[in-house]
Scaffold this active site. Structure first.
Site, PDB file in Angstrom:
ATOM      1  N   GLY A 162       0.797  -1.213   0.000  1.00 22.98           N
ATOM      2  CA  GLY A 162       0.000   0.000   0.000  1.00 22.98           C
ATOM      3  C   GLY A 162       0.831   1.265   0.000  1.00 22.98           C
ATOM      4  O   GLY A 162       0.300   2.363  -0.173  1.00 22.98           O
ATOM      5  N   THR A 163       2.143   1.125   0.180  1.00 18.50           N
ATOM      6  CA  THR A 163       3.028   2.288   0.125  1.00 18.50           C
ATOM      7  C   THR A 163       3.059   2.842  -1.292  1.00 18.50           C
ATOM      8  O   THR A 163       3.063   2.082  -2.262  1.00 18.50           O
ATOM      9  CB  THR A 163       4.457   1.893   0.549  1.00 18.50           C
ATOM     10  OG1 THR A 163       4.408   1.282   1.832  1.00 18.50           O
ATOM     11  CG2 THR A 163       5.369   3.106   0.603  1.00 18.50           C
ATOM     12  N   THR A 164       3.089   4.155  -1.419  1.00 19.12           N
ATOM     13  CA  THR A 164       3.197   4.788  -2.732  1.00 19.12           C
ATOM     14  C   THR A 164       4.553   5.490  -2.848  1.00 19.12           C
ATOM     15  O   THR A 164       5.320   5.551  -1.895  1.00 19.12           O
ATOM     16  CB  THR A 164       2.065   5.806  -2.942  1.00 19.12           C
ATOM     17  OG1 THR A 164       2.132   6.814  -1.920  1.00 19.12           O
ATOM     18  CG2 THR A 164       0.705   5.124  -2.871  1.00 19.12           C
TER      19      THR A 164
ATOM     20  N   ALA B  39      -2.195   2.070  -5.378  1.00 19.98           N
ATOM     21  CA  ALA B  39      -2.062   3.398  -4.783  1.00 19.98           C
ATOM     22  C   ALA B  39      -3.205   3.680  -3.821  1.00 19.98           C
ATOM     23  O   ALA B  39      -3.108   4.567  -2.974  1.00 19.98           O
ATOM     24  CB  ALA B  39      -2.027   4.464  -5.879  1.00 19.98           C
TER      25      ALA B  39
ATOM     26  N   HIS C 166      -4.305  15.987   1.116  1.00 22.26           N
ATOM     27  CA  HIS C 166      -3.997  15.015   2.166  1.00 22.26           C
ATOM     28  C   HIS C 166      -3.468  15.728   3.407  1.00 22.26           C
ATOM     29  O   HIS C 166      -3.138  16.913   3.367  1.00 22.26           O
ATOM     30  CB  HIS C 166      -2.943  14.009   1.692  1.00 22.26           C
ATOM     31  CG  HIS C 166      -3.482  12.964   0.774  1.00 22.26           C
ATOM     32  ND1 HIS C 166      -3.602  13.167  -0.584  1.00 22.26           N
ATOM     33  CD2 HIS C 166      -3.943  11.706   1.010  1.00 22.26           C
ATOM     34  CE1 HIS C 166      -4.104  12.069  -1.145  1.00 22.26           C
ATOM     35  NE2 HIS C 166      -4.319  11.173  -0.203  1.00 22.26           N
TER      36      HIS C 166
ATOM     37  N   LYS D 146       1.766  13.462   5.035  1.00 24.94           N
ATOM     38  CA  LYS D 146       1.982  12.665   3.823  1.00 24.94           C
ATOM     39  C   LYS D 146       3.169  13.226   3.056  1.00 24.94           C
ATOM     40  O   LYS D 146       3.195  14.406   2.697  1.00 24.94           O
ATOM     41  CB  LYS D 146       0.735  12.655   2.939  1.00 24.94           C
ATOM     42  CG  LYS D 146       0.878  11.731   1.725  1.00 24.94           C
ATOM     43  CD  LYS D 146      -0.444  11.522   1.026  1.00 24.94           C
ATOM     44  CE  LYS D 146      -0.304  10.624  -0.201  1.00 24.94           C
ATOM     45  NZ  LYS D 146       0.205   9.269   0.141  1.00 24.94           N
TER      46      LYS D 146
ATOM     47  N   GLY E 263       0.067   8.875  -4.781  1.00 23.04           N
ATOM     48  CA  GLY E 263       0.027   7.755  -5.717  1.00 23.04           C
ATOM     49  C   GLY E 263      -1.326   7.628  -6.385  1.00 23.04           C
ATOM     50  O   GLY E 263      -1.426   7.292  -7.571  1.00 23.04           O
ATOM     51  N   THR E 264      -2.384   7.916  -5.630  1.00 23.74           N
ATOM     52  CA  THR E 264      -3.729   7.850  -6.200  1.00 23.74           C
ATOM     53  C   THR E 264      -3.915   8.901  -7.285  1.00 23.74           C
ATOM     54  O   THR E 264      -4.508   8.630  -8.334  1.00 23.74           O
ATOM     55  CB  THR E 264      -4.788   8.046  -5.099  1.00 23.74           C
ATOM     56  OG1 THR E 264      -4.626   7.020  -4.118  1.00 23.74           O
ATOM     57  CG2 THR E 264      -6.191   7.982  -5.668  1.00 23.74           C
TER      58      THR E 264
END
Length: 235
Positions: free
Chosen positions: A81-83, A107, A141, A145, A151-152
């Protein structure tokens, strides 16, 4: 969903949420490896994973690559789940396939975002050939962060670009404690259309990651949430 044995790599907010949710669902958490236990990815071994069926990795961009490689070397499927590490994705993909390992990366693990990506492709295609329309992405965010754009936002831009046929600019905002907001804006001189996805609770990411982890067990290759939702690799 089956009752699995899971190792959690990363003991930040997401790691703790995943571990708590896994236990609540009857899964066995064999290990939680934070920075102290896993400096430089050296703490991930067959022994430290303690027989986990699958691992879920939520750490930092600079740690993800080493953590993925260590999980593959240990023979443990891993959901990432890391971006912010995607510049090494091609190399990781080759290594995973050579080792006959299993990795699922995304992402964003929310179902809503997966729907959003599909809408972005379609929306971009609908206005691609209409004069005077353009697109823009705004992502917001929390201040902690590190990667920007998110990433999204990057995969959202790729989806919109597929339909639109040209690059879509991204604006990143870091403020307060916002879990994650992504907005695709389609704009013309006379009107504007906005599609927005808001995260209300980080639990949505944990739930998606656990579902993906359950699905990944027994598979080989490199997958995304799109593969999971479409059932790619299911027998």
């Amino acid at each position: 969903m089956n009752a699995r044995q899971i190792a959690v790599i990363g003991d930040g907010k997401m790691g703790k949420t995943i571990a708590d949710m896994a236990k609540a669902r009857g899964w066995t958490v064999t290990a939680v490896l934070g920075e102290k236990q896993n400096a430089g990815g050296r703490g991930i071994t067959r022994e430290s994973l303690k027989g986990a069926d699958v691992a879920i990795e939520f750490t930092e961009p600079e740690s993800a690559e080493g953590n993925i490689r260590a999980c593959v070397d240990a023979g443990c499927p891993v959901v990432v789940g890391t971006t912010g590490w995607y510049d090494t994705l091609d190399a990781i993909t080759r290594e995973v396939k050579k080792a006959n390992g299993a990795v699922l990366w995304s992402a964003n693990f929310s179902i809503g975002i997966q729907i959003f990506l599909d809408l972005a492709r379609r929306a971009g295609a609908l206005v691609a050939d209409i004069e005077g329309w353009d697109a823009h992405i705004v992502e917001t965010h929390h201040v902690a962060k590190k990667d920007a754009p998110s990433g999204t936002a990057i995969v959202l831009e790729q989806a919109a670009r597929e339909g639109l046929g040209r690059k879509v600019p991204i604006t990143s905002i870091r403020t307060g404690a916002v879990p994650g907001t992504h907005k695709l804006i389609l704009d013309s001189q006379a009107e504007q259309l906005s599609i927005t996805h808001d995260v209300r609770d980080r639990a949505v990411f944990a739930a998606g990651a656990l579902a993906a982890a359950d699905w990944l067990v027994g598979k080989h290759g490199v997958f995304t949430m799109r593969d999971f939702l479409s059932g790619v690799g299911d027998s």
